[in-house]
Design an enzyme around this catalytic site. Sequence first.
Site, PDB file in Angstrom:
ATOM      1  N   HIS A   1      -7.660   4.345   5.993  1.00  0.00           N
ATOM      2  CA  HIS A   1      -6.761   3.871   4.934  1.00  0.00           C
ATOM      3  C   HIS A   1      -6.016   5.042   4.289  1.00  0.00           C
ATOM      4  O   HIS A   1      -4.868   4.907   3.876  1.00  0.00           O
ATOM      5  CB  HIS A   1      -7.552   3.087   3.877  1.00  0.00           C
ATOM      6  CG  HIS A   1      -6.675   2.509   2.802  1.00  0.00           C
ATOM      7  ND1 HIS A   1      -5.747   1.514   3.055  1.00  0.00           N
ATOM      8  CD2 HIS A   1      -6.547   2.800   1.486  1.00  0.00           C
ATOM      9  CE1 HIS A   1      -5.108   1.209   1.934  1.00  0.00           C
ATOM     10  NE2 HIS A   1      -5.581   1.985   0.969  1.00  0.00           N
TER      11      HIS A   1
ATOM     12  N   ASN B   1       0.963   3.896  10.853  1.00  0.00           N
ATOM     13  CA  ASN B   1       0.047   4.434  11.886  1.00  0.00           C
ATOM     14  C   ASN B   1       0.326   3.736  13.212  1.00  0.00           C
ATOM     15  O   ASN B   1       0.934   2.668  13.242  1.00  0.00           O
ATOM     16  CB  ASN B   1      -1.408   4.175  11.481  1.00  0.00           C
ATOM     17  CG  ASN B   1      -1.671   2.696  11.203  1.00  0.00           C
ATOM     18  OD1 ASN B   1      -1.392   2.201  10.101  1.00  0.00           O
ATOM     19  ND2 ASN B   1      -2.172   1.992  12.200  1.00  0.00           N
TER      20      ASN B   1
ATOM     21  N   ALA C   1       2.462  -2.034   4.339  1.00  0.00           N
ATOM     22  CA  ALA C   1       2.144  -0.972   5.293  1.00  0.00           C
ATOM     23  C   ALA C   1       1.630  -1.668   6.543  1.00  0.00           C
ATOM     24  O   ALA C   1       0.890  -2.641   6.442  1.00  0.00           O
ATOM     25  CB  ALA C   1       1.062  -0.069   4.717  1.00  0.00           C
TER      26      ALA C   1
ATOM     27  N   TYR D   1      -8.709 -10.510   2.189  1.00  0.00           N
ATOM     28  CA  TYR D   1     -10.099 -10.055   2.390  1.00  0.00           C
ATOM     29  C   TYR D   1     -10.787  -9.663   1.088  1.00  0.00           C
ATOM     30  O   TYR D   1     -12.001  -9.481   1.045  1.00  0.00           O
ATOM     31  CB  TYR D   1     -10.164  -8.906   3.397  1.00  0.00           C
ATOM     32  CG  TYR D   1      -9.356  -7.671   3.034  1.00  0.00           C
ATOM     33  CD1 TYR D   1      -9.817  -6.766   2.088  1.00  0.00           C
ATOM     34  CD2 TYR D   1      -8.133  -7.426   3.639  1.00  0.00           C
ATOM     35  CE1 TYR D   1      -9.084  -5.644   1.754  1.00  0.00           C
ATOM     36  CE2 TYR D   1      -7.392  -6.298   3.318  1.00  0.00           C
ATOM     37  CZ  TYR D   1      -7.871  -5.412   2.378  1.00  0.00           C
ATOM     38  OH  TYR D   1      -7.138  -4.317   2.051  1.00  0.00           O
ATOM     39  N   GLU D   2     -10.007  -9.552  -0.004  1.00  0.00           N
ATOM     40  CA  GLU D   2     -10.628  -9.196  -1.282  1.00  0.00           C
ATOM     41  C   GLU D   2     -11.250 -10.408  -1.972  1.00  0.00           C
ATOM     42  O   GLU D   2     -12.144 -10.252  -2.806  1.00  0.00           O
ATOM     43  CB  GLU D   2      -9.601  -8.552  -2.214  1.00  0.00           C
ATOM     44  CG  GLU D   2      -9.092  -7.218  -1.721  1.00  0.00           C
ATOM     45  CD  GLU D   2      -8.017  -6.652  -2.609  1.00  0.00           C
ATOM     46  OE1 GLU D   2      -8.344  -6.162  -3.702  1.00  0.00           O
ATOM     47  OE2 GLU D   2      -6.823  -6.721  -2.234  1.00  0.00           O
TER      48      GLU D   2
ATOM     49  N   HIS E   1      -3.031   0.775  -4.713  1.00  0.00           N
ATOM     50  CA  HIS E   1      -2.413  -0.389  -5.362  1.00  0.00           C
ATOM     51  C   HIS E   1      -2.624  -0.277  -6.864  1.00  0.00           C
ATOM     52  O   HIS E   1      -3.757  -0.294  -7.333  1.00  0.00           O
ATOM     53  CB  HIS E   1      -3.045  -1.694  -4.864  1.00  0.00           C
ATOM     54  CG  HIS E   1      -2.598  -2.078  -3.499  1.00  0.00           C
ATOM     55  ND1 HIS E   1      -1.749  -3.129  -3.272  1.00  0.00           N
ATOM     56  CD2 HIS E   1      -2.858  -1.545  -2.301  1.00  0.00           C
ATOM     57  CE1 HIS E   1      -1.515  -3.229  -1.976  1.00  0.00           C
ATOM     58  NE2 HIS E   1      -2.179  -2.278  -1.362  1.00  0.00           N
TER      59      HIS E   1
ATOM     60  N   HIS F   1      -5.235  -8.734  -1.431  1.00  0.00           N
ATOM     61  CA  HIS F   1      -5.319  -9.167  -0.037  1.00  0.00           C
ATOM     62  C   HIS F   1      -6.341 -10.281   0.139  1.00  0.00           C
ATOM     63  O   HIS F   1      -7.305 -10.371  -0.618  1.00  0.00           O
ATOM     64  CB  HIS F   1      -5.722  -7.986   0.860  1.00  0.00           C
ATOM     65  CG  HIS F   1      -4.769  -6.854   0.810  1.00  0.00           C
ATOM     66  ND1 HIS F   1      -4.799  -5.924  -0.207  1.00  0.00           N
ATOM     67  CD2 HIS F   1      -3.740  -6.520   1.613  1.00  0.00           C
ATOM     68  CE1 HIS F   1      -3.825  -5.048  -0.012  1.00  0.00           C
ATOM     69  NE2 HIS F   1      -3.159  -5.390   1.092  1.00  0.00           N
TER      70      HIS F   1
ATOM     71  N   MET G   1      -2.178  -6.763   7.077  1.00  0.00           N
ATOM     72  CA  MET G   1      -3.124  -7.721   6.487  1.00  0.00           C
ATOM     73  C   MET G   1      -2.537  -8.469   5.295  1.00  0.00           C
ATOM     74  O   MET G   1      -3.262  -8.861   4.381  1.00  0.00           O
ATOM     75  CB  MET G   1      -4.394  -6.979   6.068  1.00  0.00           C
ATOM     76  CG  MET G   1      -5.057  -6.256   7.225  1.00  0.00           C
ATOM     77  SD  MET G   1      -6.445  -5.279   6.672  1.00  0.00           S
ATOM     78  CE  MET G   1      -6.697  -4.219   8.095  1.00  0.00           C
ATOM     79  N   SER G   2      -1.240  -8.621   5.300  1.00  0.00           N
ATOM     80  CA  SER G   2      -0.640  -9.312   4.144  1.00  0.00           C
ATOM     81  C   SER G   2       0.609 -10.070   4.576  1.00  0.00           C
ATOM     82  O   SER G   2       0.803 -10.353   5.755  1.00  0.00           O
ATOM     83  CB  SER G   2      -0.259  -8.285   3.068  1.00  0.00           C
ATOM     84  OG  SER G   2       0.769  -7.439   3.549  1.00  0.00           O
TER      85      SER G   2
ATOM     86  N   SER H   1       0.811  -1.226   0.000  1.00  0.00           N
ATOM     87  CA  SER H   1       0.000   0.000   0.000  1.00  0.00           C
ATOM     88  C   SER H   1       0.844   1.275   0.000  1.00  0.00           C
ATOM     89  O   SER H   1       1.606   1.510   0.938  1.00  0.00           O
ATOM     90  CB  SER H   1      -0.905   0.054   1.238  1.00  0.00           C
ATOM     91  OG  SER H   1      -1.958  -0.831   1.111  1.00  0.00           O
TER      92      SER H   1
HETATM   93  N1  HPA Z   1      -3.734  -2.842  11.262  1.00  0.00           N
HETATM   94  C1  HPA Z   1      -3.802  -3.745  10.276  1.00  0.00           C
HETATM   95  N2  HPA Z   1      -3.318  -3.525   9.047  1.00  0.00           N
HETATM   96  C2  HPA Z   1      -2.722  -2.342   8.815  1.00  0.00           C
HETATM   97  C3  HPA Z   1      -2.608  -1.353   9.806  1.00  0.00           C
HETATM   98  C4  HPA Z   1      -3.149  -1.614  11.094  1.00  0.00           C
HETATM   99  O1  HPA Z   1      -3.102  -0.795  12.034  1.00  0.00           O
HETATM  100  N3  HPA Z   1      -1.959  -0.298   9.227  1.00  0.00           N
HETATM  101  C5  HPA Z   1      -1.679  -0.652   7.961  1.00  0.00           C
HETATM  102  N4  HPA Z   1      -2.132  -1.893   7.701  1.00  0.00           N
END
Ligand code: HPA
Length: 269
Positions: free
Chosen positions: A243, A231, A113, A85-86, A61, A83, A207-208, A30
């Site tokens: 996001h 973050n 990310a 979840y997609e 992406h 991902h 998530m990857s 990302s």
């Molecule tokens: N949690 C899960 N996936 C993420 C996060 C997060 O805080 N930041 C970027 N991808």
Amino acid sequence: MDNKKKLNETIKFIRKYTNIKPKCGIILGSGLGDFADSLTNKVIIQNSDIPYYPNSTVVGHKGQLVFGYLNNKPILAFQGRIHYYETGDLNTILYPIFVAHQLGIQKIILTNAAGGVNRNFHPGDLMLIKDHINLTFETAYSLLHPANYSAQKNIYDLKLIKTVIKIADEKNIPLREGIYVGVKGPSYETASEIEMIRRIGGDAVGMSTVNEATLASLLGMRVIGLSCITNYATGVTNLKLSHSEVTEVANKVKHRFSELITAIFLKIC
Ligand code: HPA
């Protein structure tokens, strides 16, 4: 159609565009896609044109394969990833790893990310993944016949980890090291989940990557994992997560990130 036949068609299609044979590849997560723009003599193929290749729907992406050169070294960059979840299907999201393997990639950098779980981490930090905890409750082992396993001793190559730390040091690029925890998403975690992730040893969450890394290692590739902390994970501060924040921070660190990736490739390829 079985995976082997699909892969043959995919590779045949890609080979119509280019004969470049990179041994080094990178999956750009990302907001981290810009590194691919710095390659020269590029051949770019849209994922949506490639037979059987999965398409990402996530903002930030791009969804293309970029073959090109760094100095004279051939590199393959996957700009964007899909991902879990997609699609809810492991085989689909891991298709690019099978493609990388078929194309002859031997060393692969997986980038993502991630949320900072370790209280010393801050948005904009880069983290080298020393190991991971897979909380997706899926496993890439399910996709291969045991006869085809050639798993590496450690999923993230120990020698390459040392090399990356040395490079970051030489280039004066601040680099964290830690454990990446992979979850399914798509929702961000609750504060209690983050507390659990911290207590089991996680430094970053995303998530990857975990299933990609496992499969790449099973297929015999040497893996490097790099997270961009975009973050504070939920509960670390009172800030609300989005996001757009993730892609914004990734955007801000892209120069440092590209500098590190470039130096790694020049050393290991
Ligand atoms: N949690 C899960 N996936 C993420 C996060 C997060 O805080 N930041 C970027 N991808």
